[in-house]
Write a protein that holds these residues in place. Sequence first.
Motif, PDB file in Angstrom:
ATOM      1  N   THR A  29      82.311  39.296 -36.197  1.00 15.28           N
ATOM      2  CA  THR A  29      81.289  39.304 -35.235  1.00 15.28           C
ATOM      3  C   THR A  29      79.985  38.849 -35.550  1.00 15.28           C
ATOM      4  O   THR A  29      79.400  37.999 -35.020  1.00 15.28           O
ATOM      5  CB  THR A  29      81.086  40.929 -34.949  1.00 15.28           C
ATOM      6  OG1 THR A  29      82.251  41.356 -34.311  1.00 15.28           O
ATOM      7  CG2 THR A  29      79.992  40.818 -33.750  1.00 15.28           C
ATOM      8  N   LEU A  30      79.521  39.156 -36.889  1.00 12.81           N
ATOM      9  CA  LEU A  30      78.317  38.500 -37.622  1.00 12.81           C
ATOM     10  C   LEU A  30      78.681  37.073 -37.703  1.00 12.81           C
ATOM     11  O   LEU A  30      77.690  36.400 -37.461  1.00 12.81           O
ATOM     12  CB  LEU A  30      78.346  39.278 -39.027  1.00 12.81           C
ATOM     13  CG  LEU A  30      77.109  38.867 -39.439  1.00 12.81           C
ATOM     14  CD1 LEU A  30      75.614  39.318 -38.867  1.00 12.81           C
ATOM     15  CD2 LEU A  30      76.981  39.609 -40.964  1.00 12.81           C
ATOM     16  N   ALA A  31      79.736  36.820 -37.891  1.00 13.79           N
ATOM     17  CA  ALA A  31      80.091  35.170 -38.210  1.00 13.79           C
ATOM     18  C   ALA A  31      79.781  34.517 -36.824  1.00 13.79           C
ATOM     19  O   ALA A  31      79.105  33.523 -36.927  1.00 13.79           O
ATOM     20  CB  ALA A  31      81.376  34.845 -38.773  1.00 13.79           C
ATOM     21  N   ALA A  32      80.391  35.006 -35.658  1.00 15.88           N
ATOM     22  CA  ALA A  32      80.033  34.378 -34.639  1.00 15.88           C
ATOM     23  C   ALA A  32      78.594  34.488 -34.138  1.00 15.88           C
ATOM     24  O   ALA A  32      78.286  33.184 -33.400  1.00 15.88           O
ATOM     25  CB  ALA A  32      80.832  35.209 -33.599  1.00 15.88           C
ATOM     26  N   LEU A  33      78.014  35.381 -34.408  1.00 12.23           N
ATOM     27  CA  LEU A  33      76.428  35.431 -33.876  1.00 12.23           C
ATOM     28  C   LEU A  33      75.603  34.430 -34.887  1.00 12.23           C
ATOM     29  O   LEU A  33      74.868  33.444 -34.360  1.00 12.23           O
ATOM     30  CB  LEU A  33      75.884  36.816 -34.357  1.00 12.23           C
ATOM     31  CG  LEU A  33      76.351  37.782 -33.384  1.00 12.23           C
ATOM     32  CD1 LEU A  33      75.830  39.214 -33.863  1.00 12.23           C
ATOM     33  CD2 LEU A  33      75.938  37.535 -31.900  1.00 12.23           C
TER      34      LEU A  33
END
Length: 157
Positions: A22-26
Amino acid sequence: MNAYRAKPLNFPWPALLYGVATLAALLLARHFPIPVAHGHGWFPWISGGALIIVAIWLALWAVKTLLDRHTAVMPYRSATCLVTYGPFRFTRNPIYLGYTLMMIGFGLATLNPWFFIMAIAAVMLTTLFAIRNEERHLLSRFGFEFERYCRHTSRWI
């Protein structure tokens, strides 16, 4: 004693993997945006929100089912019984499926394609680092009963 019989994981990998995804996607959307042709309508937001609600409901249903049977919810604890009812009738990993659906829902709601890419990566890594170990654990604890369950219930969908 079989090492897999004691407990499936030493660390709660799935929660960490999905959190990092999730953090990587953001971060990827911020630094390497993928252009998306869209209108600024309400449909992506509504469909993403609905999928997030379904994902939360699925994960909570799975947790409640595990708690009702007094077995481990956390993936680093030993299972005391094989649960094959509730959401486990349809998928062997309803909590992880809920995490995946939630990421897809966030991708729809925010129109961020990186969520879809990271959801696929999270599924692959979760299968590699967590699910295979959990399945070995369940096989060593429940043997033929778990094999029969695997034949009738898919891993994801």
